[in-house]
Write a protein that holds these residues in place. Structure first.
Motif, PDB file in Angstrom:
ATOM      1  N   VAL A   1      39.720  38.570  37.901  1.00 57.50           N
ATOM      2  CA  VAL A   1      39.373  38.761  39.305  1.00 57.50           C
ATOM      3  C   VAL A   1      38.208  39.736  39.314  1.00 57.50           C
ATOM      4  O   VAL A   1      38.328  40.843  38.801  1.00 57.50           O
ATOM      5  CB  VAL A   1      40.555  39.324  40.108  1.00 57.50           C
TER       6      VAL A   1
ATOM      7  N   GLY B   1      45.442  42.551  48.866  1.00 62.39           N
ATOM      8  CA  GLY B   1      45.376  42.069  47.497  1.00 62.39           C
ATOM      9  C   GLY B   1      45.221  40.557  47.383  1.00 62.39           C
ATOM     10  O   GLY B   1      44.873  40.030  46.333  1.00 62.39           O
TER      11      GLY B   1
ATOM     12  N   ARG C   1      45.416  33.413  44.668  1.00 57.86           N
ATOM     13  CA  ARG C   1      46.809  33.827  44.759  1.00 57.86           C
ATOM     14  C   ARG C   1      47.586  32.899  45.690  1.00 57.86           C
ATOM     15  O   ARG C   1      48.734  32.547  45.418  1.00 57.86           O
ATOM     16  CB  ARG C   1      46.863  35.268  45.286  1.00 57.86           C
TER      17      ARG C   1
ATOM     18  N   ASP D   1      37.162  44.724  36.692  1.00 66.39           N
ATOM     19  CA  ASP D   1      37.707  43.366  36.629  1.00 66.39           C
ATOM     20  C   ASP D   1      39.198  43.438  36.359  1.00 66.39           C
ATOM     21  O   ASP D   1      39.666  44.344  35.691  1.00 66.39           O
ATOM     22  CB  ASP D   1      37.086  42.605  35.445  1.00 66.39           C
ATOM     23  N   GLU D   2      39.913  42.445  36.851  1.00 65.12           N
ATOM     24  CA  GLU D   2      41.339  42.413  36.547  1.00 65.12           C
ATOM     25  C   GLU D   2      41.659  41.113  35.826  1.00 65.12           C
ATOM     26  O   GLU D   2      41.452  40.028  36.379  1.00 65.12           O
ATOM     27  CB  GLU D   2      42.149  42.467  37.837  1.00 65.12           C
TER      28      GLU D   2
ATOM     29  N   GLY E   1      44.193  38.714  37.444  1.00 66.17           N
ATOM     30  CA  GLY E   1      44.725  39.505  38.546  1.00 66.17           C
ATOM     31  C   GLY E   1      45.419  38.661  39.598  1.00 66.17           C
ATOM     32  O   GLY E   1      46.338  39.114  40.272  1.00 66.17           O
ATOM     33  N   TRP E   2      45.000  37.419  39.712  1.00 64.61           N
ATOM     34  CA  TRP E   2      45.588  36.551  40.740  1.00 64.61           C
ATOM     35  C   TRP E   2      46.919  35.986  40.297  1.00 64.61           C
ATOM     36  O   TRP E   2      47.650  35.407  41.093  1.00 64.61           O
ATOM     37  CB  TRP E   2      44.608  35.423  41.081  1.00 64.61           C
TER      38      TRP E   2
ATOM     39  N   ALA F   1      49.041  37.955  38.090  1.00 58.23           N
ATOM     40  CA  ALA F   1      49.932  39.061  37.734  1.00 58.23           C
ATOM     41  C   ALA F   1      50.946  39.326  38.844  1.00 58.23           C
ATOM     42  O   ALA F   1      50.707  38.977  39.993  1.00 58.23           O
ATOM     43  CB  ALA F   1      49.094  40.314  37.478  1.00 58.23           C
TER      44      ALA F   1
ATOM     45  N   GLY G   1      51.739  42.056  40.319  1.00 59.46           N
ATOM     46  CA  GLY G   1      51.104  42.853  41.356  1.00 59.46           C
ATOM     47  C   GLY G   1      52.019  43.812  42.088  1.00 59.46           C
ATOM     48  O   GLY G   1      52.049  43.831  43.312  1.00 59.46           O
TER      49      GLY G   1
ATOM     50  N   LYS H   1      49.913  46.032  44.303  1.00 62.45           N
ATOM     51  CA  LYS H   1      48.963  45.428  45.234  1.00 62.45           C
ATOM     52  C   LYS H   1      49.523  45.476  46.639  1.00 62.45           C
ATOM     53  O   LYS H   1      50.638  45.031  46.890  1.00 62.45           O
ATOM     54  CB  LYS H   1      48.725  43.970  44.830  1.00 62.45           C
TER      55      LYS H   1
ATOM     56  N   ASN I   1      38.324  47.798  45.945  1.00 61.27           N
ATOM     57  CA  ASN I   1      38.126  46.438  45.453  1.00 61.27           C
ATOM     58  C   ASN I   1      38.309  45.413  46.568  1.00 61.27           C
ATOM     59  O   ASN I   1      39.200  45.523  47.394  1.00 61.27           O
ATOM     60  CB  ASN I   1      39.127  46.129  44.345  1.00 61.27           C
TER      61      ASN I   1
ATOM     62  N   ASN J   1      39.229  42.468  45.886  1.00 63.00           N
ATOM     63  CA  ASN J   1      40.366  41.670  45.417  1.00 63.00           C
ATOM     64  C   ASN J   1      40.165  40.182  45.608  1.00 63.00           C
ATOM     65  O   ASN J   1      41.075  39.464  46.027  1.00 63.00           O
ATOM     66  CB  ASN J   1      41.660  42.088  46.132  1.00 63.00           C
TER      67      ASN J   1
END
Lengths: 390, 451
Positions: free
Chosen positions: A37, A51, A56, B336-337, B340-341, B343, B345, B348, B370, B372
């Protein structure tokens, strides 16, 4: 994840402006943002952000479809062995058979769909959108297990190009992409997509059609099987659990409801739409019950909601935020008519036992009109305020 | 007659760094600034040059098209820098502050005995006028208008916002003097909106000459635009003025002491502040003077003048905005993650429950800047409606702005909104659409069309 990051960083210049592979920037960007991301920060407006992003949302929907997918795999095997007259196959056998049948369809759907998306992004110089993550799973689940793979590919291309990209990509489409694929197959290859044979894997083409089982439940009902025979063959429980023939993901209302629970709890799908689809279907089923002149009309309204793709459509397709009504009031109206028309089409036009598909596509087209009137009501409320004062 | 408004839609973000109710005195400001860019609807015309000396309350610039509106210096000192941008656009005027401020003398009087014109004149000359903003368009009020009402939101519901009950404690007398002045400006009502969920301070509840309305519910219940919408919505052609409680104190002090006293209490808040608390300081103070030794220097930090929803990123060397009573320091993002989408979270924040942070509903977040995700077209629907408590269709209004359809914007309620009312929509947006700047653009388009 540093090694991966450094690989990406090292090949990045090739794709950037002036690089050799500049044209393929959307593809590179698609992969990079898939893996990481990006660390973009806010520049204008609010300094912090939720988030959530579209990836997602989409992956949540895919997760919600997994129960339907797994059950669909098992049921593919179960129905296959049943059609062969084998009743003592193990769950594992059923599942493995289904896995082998269904996986290729999923793979083809994703590969072809994403291929087309990448192509369009390169041509139109867009970033790659996540929309197909969901469509790519919805298409296989809405198809019978025995469908030839080339048909999956053709339908996917049609759906992505005509259903989505010509309108400008994810967020701009009028019709649900997966249903466009389904409808395309339905009208282009009607003999393959309806009738008795197609619903049992490996029977249509091997010629081993068993006389015991034939069409889907709705097919049986449409061919005037008496209601007593119908209810003994397809009990309410069977149709709820989903041990009946049908498209891969649609037979199990239970699996769909698990998906629905995930979608509603996470807040990804609209409960307004979902609830009103079921309400609309129940109302129509109830009205038909009052007349009850043929088998389809006699099926109890509750069972109507469990049969065919009704639950699947209500949970995963009618709730597509892009093609459904956008206003909260509009969602109730839209959902209600999806359910209402689904049962209406199912009963009055047995040539289209899959009324849900037609109903959702029809209401997709109507959704902007519904929204228009809802918004106009707001506008005239505002105008009225002035007139009262004046 | 008082109104009760219950707001249901909205969200109170739980963030780290709520200011403790302790008042400290900030370091003596070295320099202060005035930023003409903050005054929307105003075309600045300088009346000072670099090197000029000014007193607190001396004019620095005026509005080119309405020269009665003056903008004055908050301190006495020397004009040391005039920053200009592209096309010589006036960006910032920096004034080196004297150790002891010398004030311009304005007349001391009881506003109750003055006429509307006299009150107006006093506010315009002293440079206090620009605190008065107008709806529609969320710009500096035009003194030639006759507003149908004036709205004061006594509380700020934004994240980590200063608590006006604390800030105004014990200043009922000055506040009432300010209110008396404001009451002269409209023939309509002056609405003072207080928080209904808690018992507000007597400063507000004992106010005279105003209508006190109770507002219940989460942010944006404290946004004056939301309150106007529910109490007396703005129709085309109508004008409503708005002003904040601390500005009313400034007005009160003007009439009581004859000085433009630009001191104000500012909440220093946010996760990057060592001890978040309130500081008595001055309008336009340099942030480095305000937060000296009180921020965590090790982490990259964003210094925001205002709150995290609507404030501006000014940096440590930047200055407090004219309309800001809060400074927020939060960690700067930029990393950066990996997946990340995908995880779980747990850390978050999300209005949805797609991250497992829903397991901890009372968690206080330490959010960075961020984004995100990446910008996308509108995909999700019904998201904005959850945090937008107005009878306006936010997405439809935004789309009408994007296609610059003025007629549609009018019909959909552009006169009732300001960017700040959309701030939460921007926060929760899955598609990361820059909602506030779109609304600002729409207001500018309509304003141009109307003038």
């Amino acid at each position: 994840m540093k090694p991966l990051r450094s690989i990406l960083n090292s090949i990045k210049p090739h794709f950037e402006k002036g690089g050799k592979l500049e044209k393929f920037w959307p593809v590179y960007d698609g992969f990079e943002t898939f893996l990481f991301v990006p660390g973009h920060t806010t520049h204008s407006g609010a300094h912090i952000r939720d988030g959530i992003d579209l990836k997602r949302v989409m992956i949540t929907v895919v997760f919600a479809m997994i129960p339907a997918l797994l059950f669909g795999m098992w049921n593919t095997g179960y129905q296959h062995y049943l059609a062969q007259g084998i009743t003592d196959s193990t769950h594992m056998q059923n599942f493995l058979f289904g896995l082998v049948k269904v996986m290729p369809i999923v793979v083809i759907s994703y590969a072809v769909g994403l291929g087309v998306e990448f192509l369009f992004c390169i041509i139109k110089k867009h970033t790659i959108n996540e929309g197909f993550l969901v469509s790519g799973m919805l298409i296989p689940l809405a198809l019978p297990a025995d469908i030839p793979l080339w048909m999956v590919a053709v339908a996917t291309v049609f759906a992505v190009v005509i259903g989505k990209e010509v309108f400008g990509g994810t967020g701009m489409n009028i019709l649900n992409v997966a249903l466009t694929a389904r409808a395309f197959l339905f009208f282009a290859y009607p003999t393959m997509m309806s009738g008795n044979a197609v619903w049992h894997a490996d029977t249509a083409f091997s010629g081993k059609v068993d006389a015991v089982t034939g069409a889907t439940a709705l097919g049986d009902a449409a061919s005037k099987m008496p209601i007593e025979e119908f209810t003994s063959k397809y009990s309410i429980l069977d149709s709820f659990i989903g041990t009946i023939p049908g498209s891969i993901g649609e037979t199990s209302t239970l699996a769909c409801l698990i998906g629905a629970a995930i979608l509603l709890y996470t807040g990804v799908a609209s409960w307004r739409v979902m609830l009103s689809v079921f309400a609309g279907g129940y109302v129509m089923g109830f009205i038909f019950n009052l007349f009850g002149v043929n088998t389809l009309m006699q099926i109890s309204p509750l069972q109507h909601l469990f049969l065919g793709g009704f639950a699947f459509g209500a949970v995963f397709m009618a709730t597509d935020p892009v093609t459904a009504a956008q206003t909260n009031t509009g969602k109730y109206i839209y959902g209600f008519f999806v359910g209402f028309f689904a049962i209406l089409i199912r009963v009055f036009n047995p040539a289209y036992p899959e009324g849900v598909m037609m109903a959702i596509l029809f209401m997709n087209v109507m959704a902007p009109l519904i929204d228009h009137y809802v918004v106009q009501a707001n506008v005239s409320r505002r105008l009225k305020r002035v007139n009262i004062k004046a | 007659m008082s109104n009760q408004v219950k707001i249901k839609k909205g969200i109170d973000l739980k963030l780290k760094g709520t200011p403790e109710k302790v008042l400290a005195t900030a370091h003596q400001p070295s320099t202060v600034s005035i930023k003409p860019t903050e005054f929307l609807g105003v075309t600045p015309k300088l009346v000072v040059k670099q090197g000029d000396r000014v007193k607190a309350g001396s004019p620095v610039f005026t509005d080119k098209y309405n020269e009665r509106i003056t903008f004055t210096s908050p301190v006495s000192g020397e004009i040391i820098e005039i920053k200009r941008g592209e096309k010589r656009k006036l960006l910032e005027i920096i004034i080196k502050a004297d150790a002891e401020s010398v004030y311009e003398n304005f007349s001391v009087s009881d506003p109750k005995t003055l006429s509307r014109e006299q009150v107006m004149d006093a506010l315009l000359k002293s440079g206090i006028w620009p605190f008065m903003k107008q709806r529609p368009f969320d710009i500096v009020a035009n003194p030639t208008d006759y507003p149908k009402a004036i709205f004061i939101s006594s509380f700020d519901s934004a994240p980590l916002a200063p608590d006006n009950d604390f800030v105004l404690h014990g200043q009922g007398d000055v506040f009432q003097t300010g209110l008396d002045a404001i009451c002269k400006l409209t023939e309509g009502k002056v609405h003072l909106n207080v928080r209904g969920d808690e018992k507000p301070t007597g400063v507000f509840t004992n106010s005279k000459g105003v209508q006190i309305n109770k507002i219940y519910g989460p942010h944006p219940a404290g946004n004056v635009g939301v309150q106007i919408h529910h109490i007396a919505p703005i129709n085309k052609g109508e004008v409503v003025w708005t002003i904040k409680p601390q500005d009313i104190l400034t007005i009160g002090r003007l009439f009581k002491s004859g000085k433009y006293d630009a001191s104000r209490i500012v909440a220093v808040s946010g996760a990057c502040v060592k001890t978040p608390k309130y500081f008595k300081t001055i309008q336009g103070v340099k942030l480095s003077d305000l937060v000296k030794d009180n921020y965590i220097a090790e982490t990259p930090t964003r210094f925001i003048s205002g709150n995290i929803l609507t404030g501006s990123n000014v940096g440590l060397e930047g200055y407090l905005g004219f309309y800001d009573y809060q400074v927020t320091l939060i960690p700067e993002g930029g990393n950066d993650e990996f997946f990340g989408w995908l995880a779980p979270g747990f850390n978050k924040f999300s209005l949805s429950r797609t991250f497992f942070s829903w397991l901890m509903p009372s968690k206080e977040y330490n959010l960075n800047t961020n984004l995100n995700g990446e910008a996308r077209a509108f995909v999700m629907s019904g998201e904005y409606e959850k945090v937008f408590p107005m009878d306006v269709y936010p997405v439809h209004l935004l789309k009408s702005i994007l296609i610059e359809d003025v007629e549609a914007m009018e019909k959909l309620g552009i006169y009732e909104v300001a960017p700040e009312d959309f701030a939460l929509c921007e926060v929760v947006c899955t598609s990361k659409i820059p909602v506030q700047s779109i609304v600002r653009k729409g207001l500018d388009i309509v304003k141009k069309e109307c003038s």
